[in-house]
Every structure is written in C-alpha cells, then in structure tokens.
Enzyme design. Structure first.
Site, mmCIF file in Angstrom:
data_model
loop_
_atom_site.group_PDB
_atom_site.id
_atom_site.type_symbol
_atom_site.label_atom_id
_atom_site.label_comp_id
_atom_site.label_asym_id
_atom_site.label_seq_id
_atom_site.Cartn_x
_atom_site.Cartn_y
_atom_site.Cartn_z
ATOM 1 C CG HIS A 49 -19.927 -50.908 -88.677
ATOM 2 N ND1 HIS A 49 -18.680 -51.324 -89.082
ATOM 3 C CD2 HIS A 49 -20.360 -51.851 -87.789
ATOM 4 C CE1 HIS A 49 -18.380 -52.451 -88.466
ATOM 5 N NE2 HIS A 49 -19.376 -52.805 -87.680
ATOM 6 C CG ASN A 54 -18.160 -56.265 -88.768
ATOM 7 O OD1 ASN A 54 -17.308 -55.391 -88.866
ATOM 8 N ND2 ASN A 54 -19.012 -56.329 -87.761
ATOM 9 C CB CYS A 68 -17.740 -51.839 -85.090
ATOM 10 S SG CYS A 68 -17.468 -53.606 -85.163
HETATM 11 O O1 UT7 Z 1 -20.109 -54.858 -85.728
HETATM 12 C C1 UT7 Z 1 -20.371 -54.845 -84.355
HETATM 13 C C2 UT7 Z 1 -21.797 -54.940 -84.072
HETATM 14 N N1 UT7 Z 1 -22.296 -56.233 -84.433
HETATM 15 C C3 UT7 Z 1 -23.463 -56.333 -85.075
HETATM 16 O O2 UT7 Z 1 -24.052 -55.337 -85.419
HETATM 17 C C4 UT7 Z 1 -24.018 -57.705 -85.307
HETATM 18 C C5 UT7 Z 1 -25.466 -57.764 -84.873
HETATM 19 N N2 UT7 Z 1 -26.052 -59.061 -84.981
HETATM 20 C C6 UT7 Z 1 -26.300 -59.701 -86.150
HETATM 21 O O3 UT7 Z 1 -25.895 -59.249 -87.197
HETATM 22 C C7 UT7 Z 1 -27.150 -60.937 -86.137
HETATM 23 O O4 UT7 Z 1 -27.723 -61.075 -84.858
HETATM 24 C C8 UT7 Z 1 -26.403 -62.246 -86.502
HETATM 25 C C9 UT7 Z 1 -26.030 -62.225 -87.961
HETATM 26 C C10 UT7 Z 1 -25.161 -62.388 -85.643
HETATM 27 C C11 UT7 Z 1 -27.318 -63.435 -86.262
HETATM 28 O O5 UT7 Z 1 -28.529 -63.283 -86.981
HETATM 29 P P1 UT7 Z 1 -29.948 -63.455 -86.265
HETATM 30 O O6 UT7 Z 1 -30.956 -63.257 -87.293
HETATM 31 O O7 UT7 Z 1 -29.968 -62.534 -85.081
HETATM 32 O O8 UT7 Z 1 -29.915 -64.953 -85.835
HETATM 33 P P2 UT7 Z 1 -30.115 -65.604 -84.389
HETATM 34 O O9 UT7 Z 1 -28.849 -65.507 -83.614
HETATM 35 O O10 UT7 Z 1 -31.366 -65.079 -83.785
HETATM 36 O O11 UT7 Z 1 -30.371 -67.097 -84.811
HETATM 37 C C12 UT7 Z 1 -31.530 -67.504 -85.536
HETATM 38 C C13 UT7 Z 1 -31.443 -68.983 -85.782
HETATM 39 C C14 UT7 Z 1 -31.155 -69.784 -84.528
HETATM 40 O O12 UT7 Z 1 -31.828 -71.008 -84.630
HETATM 41 P P3 UT7 Z 1 -33.209 -71.234 -83.869
HETATM 42 O O13 UT7 Z 1 -32.901 -71.045 -82.422
HETATM 43 O O14 UT7 Z 1 -34.151 -70.200 -84.423
HETATM 44 O O15 UT7 Z 1 -33.571 -72.642 -84.251
HETATM 45 C C15 UT7 Z 1 -29.666 -70.007 -84.578
HETATM 46 O O16 UT7 Z 1 -29.267 -71.156 -83.882
HETATM 47 O O17 UT7 Z 1 -30.365 -69.268 -86.681
HETATM 48 C C16 UT7 Z 1 -29.437 -70.165 -86.058
HETATM 49 N N3 UT7 Z 1 -28.094 -69.761 -86.457
HETATM 50 C C17 UT7 Z 1 -27.513 -70.187 -87.580
HETATM 51 N N4 UT7 Z 1 -27.912 -71.012 -88.555
HETATM 52 C C18 UT7 Z 1 -27.068 -71.213 -89.582
HETATM 53 C C19 UT7 Z 1 -27.249 -68.914 -85.819
HETATM 54 N N5 UT7 Z 1 -26.130 -68.770 -86.518
HETATM 55 C C20 UT7 Z 1 -26.255 -69.547 -87.609
HETATM 56 C C21 UT7 Z 1 -25.404 -69.809 -88.708
HETATM 57 N N6 UT7 Z 1 -25.870 -70.645 -89.675
HETATM 58 N N7 UT7 Z 1 -24.187 -69.253 -88.844
#
Ligand code: UT7
Length: 331
Positions: free
Chosen positions: A256, A286, A116
């Site tokens: 970004h 993204n 990225c």
């Molecule tokens: O461009 C290159 C660099 N990349 C980035 O900068 C991306 C950085 N990361 C992110 O943007 C975020 O971490 C994500 C958008 C990928 C994920 O968001 P998050 O707030 O970090 O969610 P998480 O992975 O901590 O998940 C929170 C909860 C989990 O459930 P529990 O364990 O709290 O019950 C996940 O299982 O949300 C659940 N979850 C979802 N629910 C619905 C994870 N993905 C999804 C989904 N839909 N797509």
C-alpha cells in the site's frame, strides 16, 4: 478433482488528468516540496475535477480499460465489488451503478469498505467466491475520490491523498496460480487515530458538524505511522515464513502506497531488495483503495506468469494484512 485457485487474469486503471503538485500545495498550507518529498516520497497526486463526478466515474473508466485490454465481454461478469472509502452515495451501492454502466448486466454488485485495506480484503472476498466454484468472473475495483473528504487547509492530510482507480479480474485457475495465502487483521483501537468523525450513525450531519469540519479525514500521523510500520512488516514476514519463501523466491512486493518510508521499512524487514518493490507513490500519493490495483496496472508489462507477489496493506480501523499471490499471465 483439481483444486480451483483464483487468479488475476486482467487489470486496468484510471487516474484523473489534473495533477496537484507539491508546489501548488505550498499555496494552500504551510509546507514545501522538500518536506513532503523527504517525509512521504510524494511529488504529485491526481484530482478528479468536474461537477457531479464521483468515485464511480473513475471505477467505470478503470473497468473499461480492463475490459478493452483483456478483450472481455462484460455480460460474462458474475460479480462487481467496488472497494472504496468514498462511495458515490452513503446509500445506493456504487458497485451496482458501475456494473450497469459497464454493461455487466448479469452481475450483482456491492461495495466493500476497509479504508486502505479495502482492496486487499476484496482480493480475499473475490478469491473465496471463485474458490467456491459458484462464480467464474469477479471484477474487483479499488477506487477512491479522496479529494472529496480532504480539508485542503489541513497540512497533516492534504499533502498525502489523491484520487484514482484500479481494477482486477479474478477467474478460476487449475494450474495453481493466483491467491495462495493471506493473513488479514483488524484492531478497533485504531479508530481514534484515523477517521471521519461525522456523517455516520454516531454523529449525523448537522450545521455544526459541517462548520466544525468534522466531515473531513482526521489523522494522527505519527501514531498511524508506528502501527503501519510494525504491522505491515509483521504480516508480510508471516507470508514468507508460513509459505517457506525466502528473498530469491519473491519477485515483487506490492505494498500500500501511504508513505515511501513505510514501504521501505516493510521491504527491509522482509529482506526484499529495492528493485523488487513496486512504487508509484511519487506520482499518485495515497489513493486509499486504489493503490494496490494501480501498482498492478503500472507494473503489468513487467509481471510474468508464475511470479510470486507479496501484497501488504494497512489502513483506518485499523485494518491490515498481507497476501501471497502467484501472478496469472504474461501480458
Ligand atoms: O494509508 C492509511 C495509513 N496512513 C499512513 O500510513 C500514514 C502514516 N503517517 C505518515 O505517513 C506520517 O506520519 C505523515 C506523513 C502523515 C507525517 O510525517 P511525520 O514524519 O510523522 O511528521 P510529524 O507529524 O511527526 O511532524 C513532524 C514535523 C512537525 O513539526 P515539529 O512539531 O517537529 O516542529 C509538524 O508540525 O513536521 C511538521 N509538519 C509539516 N511540515 C511541513 C507536519 N506536516 C507538515 C507539512 N509540511 N505538510
């Protein structure tokens, strides 16, 4: 002798027609519009459909948009760089093909891969070539067909990425416009958290790697999120302090587009007010190497010659950085 700076003199863009909405993703994985919108800011992304169409297809279209708008003769272009994580082919530079297809017959071309951060690093490369005095027109294209490396049964990644391309032309400037400063970083600790495991020299393609879905993007989102927030903010802050800039001096933050929350956190740390933050993540998701030039193309009509822009990016590797640019023209 007057100092040569490298200014952006034209921009162009292309996004595919097909719109992949949050609603449609609900039919592929356990997710919903509310979750995606609140956690990422993304409402829809574009997907390149069509047999045999790769990243070059979008890079060519974005370049043609730039050439047309800027009324530029492609024969005058000296160098074409395609910043991409999804080249058409593992070997045979995408940029060489793009250069030929757009009629840049006097240029040489190569690809640049820093996930990225590819376009940001590419800005540094383009500016260095211009600053050397050896080349007069460097076309930098950020293009990615992320849909070619995404597993649409993995909700951790499929909701985030989209396809697109943006292009920027760098030319010598003698009024002090263009790239002023940059701070580029990398840390190999990151490759465990955001990567494609197979298909490279460590793990060449086999039937097993394909069956095990090891050719798709894997991301440990939470970890990447933490690194992205602190590192992007750190480098953006450094751009301001090192150049004695304060909030009123900044017209635009060009960050970004990975996650709306990361962009807002960066803006907050730097103290830039929301109306100065370029944002199109809700429309494209993204697009990896394409996010920064797509922002420039979308905001082009609002940019004024001499505006101070702070760029910031973070991506796989890890790679990240910031740049301070004085905008080169009125559109
Ligand atoms: O461009 C290159 C660099 N990349 C980035 O900068 C991306 C950085 N990361 C992110 O943007 C975020 O971490 C994500 C958008 C990928 C994920 O968001 P998050 O707030 O970090 O969610 P998480 O992975 O901590 O998940 C929170 C909860 C989990 O459930 P529990 O364990 O709290 O019950 C996940 O299982 O949300 C659940 N979850 C979802 N629910 C619905 C994870 N993905 C999804 C989904 N839909 N797509």
């Amino acid at each position: 002798m007057t100092k040569i700076t490298a200014a952006i003199s034209a921009v162009g863009k292309y996004v595919p027609e097909y719109v992949l909405t949050n609603k449609e993703l609900e039919s592929y994985v356990e997710t919903n519009d509310e979750w995606i919108t609140s956690r990422t800011g993304i409402k829809e992304r574009r997907i390149l459909k069509g047999e045999g169409l790769g990243t070059s297809y979008m890079a060519i279209k974005a370049s043609e948009d730039l050439l047309r708008k800027g009324n530029i003769d492609p024969k005058e272009i000296d160098l074409v760089i395609v910043a991409t994580a999804t080249p058409d082919l593992p070997i045979a530079s995408t940029a060489a093909y793009v250069a030929t297809e757009i009629g840049a017959v006097n240029a040489f071309g190569y690809d640049l891969q820093a996930a990225c951060s590819s376009f940001l690093y590419g800005m540094s490369t383009a500016a260095a070539y211009i600053g050397s005095g050896r080349y007069k027109k460097v076309l930098l294209i950020g293009a990615d067909k992320m849909s070619s490396i995404i597993d649409y049964s993995d909700r951790a990644t499929c909701i985030i990425f989209g396809d697109g391309a943006g292009a920027a032309l760098f030319e010598p400037n003698y009024e002090g416009l263009g790239l002023q400063d940059e701070y580029l970083r990398s840390d190999g600790v990151g490759r465990d958290f955001l990567r494609i495991e197979a298909g490279g020299s460590i793990m060449p393609t086999t039937k097993e790697t394909v069956a095990d879905k090891k050719h798709f993007v894997y991301q440990e989102g939470k970890t990447v999120f933490k690194y992205a927030v602190s590192n992007m903010a750190d480098v953006a802050e450094k751009m301001l302090s090192r150049n004695n800039l304060t909030e009123p001096d900044i017209q635009w933050l060009v960050a970004h587009q990975a996650n709306k929350r990361i962009i807002e956190a960066t803006a907050k740390r730097v103290g830039v007010s929301p109306e100065k933050v370029m944002m199109n993540i809700h429309r494209y998701g993204n697009t990896t190497s394409a996010t920064l030039p797509l922002l420039l193309a979308d905001y082009e009509t609002q940019l004024k010659k001499g505006d101070n822009l702070i760029f910031a990016a973070f991506g796989g590797g890890f790679t990240w950085g910031a740049a301070y640019v004085k905008w080169g023209y009125n559109s």
